[in-house]
Design a protein around this motif. Structure first.
Motif, PDB file in Angstrom:
ATOM      1  N   TYR A  13      -4.089   3.625  -8.734  1.00  0.00           N
ATOM      2  CA  TYR A  13      -3.256   3.148  -7.637  1.00  0.00           C
ATOM      3  C   TYR A  13      -3.736   3.672  -6.285  1.00  0.00           C
ATOM      4  CZ  TYR A  13       0.250   1.042 -10.676  1.00  0.00           C
ATOM      5  OH  TYR A  13       0.893   0.241 -11.571  1.00  0.00           O
ATOM      6  N   VAL A  14      -4.050   4.974  -6.203  1.00  0.00           N
ATOM      7  CA  VAL A  14      -4.472   5.547  -4.927  1.00  0.00           C
ATOM      8  C   VAL A  14      -5.814   4.971  -4.488  1.00  0.00           C
ATOM      9  CG1 VAL A  14      -5.234   7.673  -3.793  1.00  0.00           C
ATOM     10  CG2 VAL A  14      -3.151   7.677  -5.168  1.00  0.00           C
ATOM     11  N   THR A  22       2.653   1.697  -3.266  1.00  0.00           N
ATOM     12  CA  THR A  22       1.759   2.105  -4.344  1.00  0.00           C
ATOM     13  C   THR A  22       1.334   3.562  -4.219  1.00  0.00           C
ATOM     14  OG1 THR A  22       0.939  -0.161  -4.437  1.00  0.00           O
ATOM     15  CG2 THR A  22      -0.359   1.503  -5.550  1.00  0.00           C
ATOM     16  N   LEU A  23       1.068   4.021  -3.004  1.00  0.00           N
ATOM     17  CA  LEU A  23       0.679   5.414  -2.805  1.00  0.00           C
ATOM     18  C   LEU A  23       1.804   6.362  -3.208  1.00  0.00           C
ATOM     19  CD1 LEU A  23      -1.222   5.206   0.604  1.00  0.00           C
ATOM     20  CD2 LEU A  23      -2.205   5.709  -1.636  1.00  0.00           C
ATOM     21  N   TYR A  59       4.234   5.631  -5.312  1.00  0.00           N
ATOM     22  CA  TYR A  59       4.341   5.459  -6.762  1.00  0.00           C
ATOM     23  C   TYR A  59       3.341   6.360  -7.483  1.00  0.00           C
ATOM     24  CZ  TYR A  59       4.284   2.853 -11.224  1.00  0.00           C
ATOM     25  OH  TYR A  59       4.340   2.488 -12.546  1.00  0.00           O
ATOM     26  N   GLY A  61       9.499   2.623  -5.105  1.00  0.00           N
ATOM     27  CA  GLY A  61       8.297   3.184  -5.713  1.00  0.00           C
ATOM     28  C   GLY A  61       8.547   4.513  -6.405  1.00  0.00           C
ATOM     29  N   THR A  75       0.825  -1.210   0.000  1.00  0.00           N
ATOM     30  CA  THR A  75       0.000   0.000   0.000  1.00  0.00           C
ATOM     31  C   THR A  75       0.857   1.257   0.000  1.00  0.00           C
ATOM     32  OG1 THR A  75      -1.880  -1.041   1.094  1.00  0.00           O
ATOM     33  CG2 THR A  75      -1.666   1.340   1.343  1.00  0.00           C
ATOM     34  N   TYR A  91      -3.328  -6.586  -7.283  1.00  0.00           N
ATOM     35  CA  TYR A  91      -2.307  -6.374  -6.259  1.00  0.00           C
ATOM     36  C   TYR A  91      -2.571  -7.223  -5.020  1.00  0.00           C
ATOM     37  CZ  TYR A  91       0.550  -2.802  -8.425  1.00  0.00           C
ATOM     38  OH  TYR A  91       1.437  -2.163  -9.237  1.00  0.00           O
ATOM     39  N   SER A 125      -3.568   0.480  -4.165  1.00  0.00           N
ATOM     40  CA  SER A 125      -2.956   0.760  -2.868  1.00  0.00           C
ATOM     41  C   SER A 125      -3.757   0.145  -1.727  1.00  0.00           C
ATOM     42  CB  SER A 125      -2.838   2.272  -2.656  1.00  0.00           C
ATOM     43  OG  SER A 125      -4.111   2.888  -2.620  1.00  0.00           O
TER      44      SER A 125
END
Length: 437
Positions: A356-357, A55-56, A58, A109, A52, A229, A361
């Motif tokens: 992603y967010v 990803t955030l 990223y 990331g 998570t 994911y 994530s």
């Protein structure tokens, strides 16, 4: 063969290698999730939180890097990004606790955020629309092959020399590819379009957000990546806990069912997408929608398999992966179809930020939290006072049923995109989208 064609082929080969290492380095933590969890004393929520936070970061870094992609040398940006994430992947193997490991993954990331916007923007300028889906499919082959290599090598190296060694090995090929990326000749933006609109709009972000199809594609992205994911982080631990496999065997099955079979979906999806696109504008997204509609029941049936039923589980998950990977070669290309050439980096970065967010994530953390919740419930139902691995296996098994439901919703969003894409493609080709900005 012209110099432009040679440059396009060389660029695609290097970008494929970089994308492979992108997903290789990203997936190592998931492949080695169980030994990392045990060494640092983590629960599934904490294990999911690793993905998570990665990803955030990223997603957040990707938005400004999308602007950089549209305003700087893309080859140089890619080279810098690959160098950063490769070095920090090696540093992950030196982590001494959960916090230090988390910080190195954040650094990875940041580096990886440079890859997708710049690479897809380059492909859009190196290949004409009628060949773009196949070129994108080759680029995205790095995803299944990167996952395959991450699971296979991590399982072998992790079992033989410990989980830390796998992170060290990943650094070298990335650094080599970073140097090779500098030899790609930067193409002019919009060089292969029948009609280009190169005057910068007042706000590229506003321009992208005016495209209706992009909203449906973003929705599909957050639903799809939530499920993907979550599965990438927890399938190997699931096979170890529920089906009682060792680290190497569990990763071998994940390598095949989550990685290798994706090649079929990318190639067939790209080919079908291009073929259907010749006769109807919404052909590509329709291929993606139907593929995901068929993938969902495969995951459901895989989770229905009893303990020890790994052959049928692997076959069903492999079928689902082969179908769902058509998403990448069709939907990613659809973005190129509806977005003007001079803001494609911005469009891809916004798409990645949203999916992603709002999706990827949360996938691993929510899956981990559900797993912990169901594990705790199983413990209470058994009248036990302490958490046992059998309860963790039950908890993770129950939590994973959310994935087929999300795949069905993703399919629905792509069917909706198929109703708006023709008008948006017409607006892009006529230059109306830029004029409206």
């Amino acid at each position: 063969m012209t110099d432009q064609q040679r440059n396009a082929r060389y660029a695609l080969a290097i970008l494929f290698g970089i994308n492979l290492m992108n997903f290789f380095d990203r997936q190592i933590a998931g492949a080695l999730g169980e030994p990392i969890r045990i060494e640092f004393g983590l629960n599934d929520t904490q294990l999911g939180l690793l993905a998570t936070v990665f990803t955030l970061v990223y997603a957040a870094v990707g938005v400004p890097l999308g602007w950089v992609t549209d305003n700087w040398l893309r080859t140089r940006l890619i080279a810098v990004g690959v160098t950063v994430w490769s070095v920090l992947t090696a540093a992950s193997g030196l982590a001494w606790n959960y916090t230090s490991f988390l910080l190195t993954r954040i650094g990875v990331g940041i580096g990886e955020a440079s890859c997708a916007p710049a690479s897809q923007s380059l492909i859009g300028d190196l290949y004409p629309p009628e060949r773009r889906a196949r070129a994108m499919a080759i680029f995205m082959l790095g995803l299944p092959l990167g996952l395959f290599a991450a699971y296979m090598l991590s399982g072998v190296i992790g079992q033989a020399w410990g989980w830390r060694a796998a992170f060290m090995v990943a650094c070298v090929p990335g650094l080599i590819l970073a140097v090779l990326a500098l030899f790609i000749k930067e193409p002019p933006r919009g060089a292969v379009e029948a009609r280009t609109s190169l005057a910068l709009p007042v706000s590229p972000y506003r321009l992208v957000m005016r495209i209706k199809t992009m909203w449906w594609i973003v929705l599909s992205g957050l639903l799809y990546n939530f499920s993907v994911y979550a599965m990438n982080v927890f399938q190997t631990p699931f096979l170890q806990r529920f089906h009682a496999l060792g680290l190497k065997d569990a990763n071998t099955l994940s390598a095949v069912s989550l990685g290798l079979t994706g090649i079929v979906g990318l190639w067939v999806g790209g080919w079908l997408g291009d073929r259907l696109h010749m006769t109807r504008p919404n052909g590509r997204v329709l291929v993606g929608a139907v593929a995901l509609l068929l993938a969902a029941p495969c995951v459901f049936l895989a989770l229905q398999q009893p303990k020890g039923g790994v052959v049928m589980f692997t076959a069903l998950m492999a079928t689902s992966t082969a179908l769902s990977f058509a998403y990448y070669s069709t939907v990613y290309t659809a973005i190129q179809d509806v977005v003007p050439p001079n803001v494609r980096g911005t469009a891809v970065s916004l798409y990645f930020f949203a999916m992603y967010v709002l999706g990827a994530s949360f996938g691993s953390t929510i899956m981990g939290a559900l797993s912990d919740y169901f594990a705790h419930h199983a413990m209470l139902a058994a009248g036990a006072a302490e958490m046992a691995e059998s309860f963790r296996a039950t908890g993770l098994h129950n939590a994973m049923y959310v994935i087929p439901a999300l795949l069905l919703l993703c399919s629905g969003s792509l069917f909706a995109a198929s109703r708006t894409i023709a008008a948006d493609m017409k607006a892009m080709s006529s230059g109306h989208a830029v004029a409206c900005a």
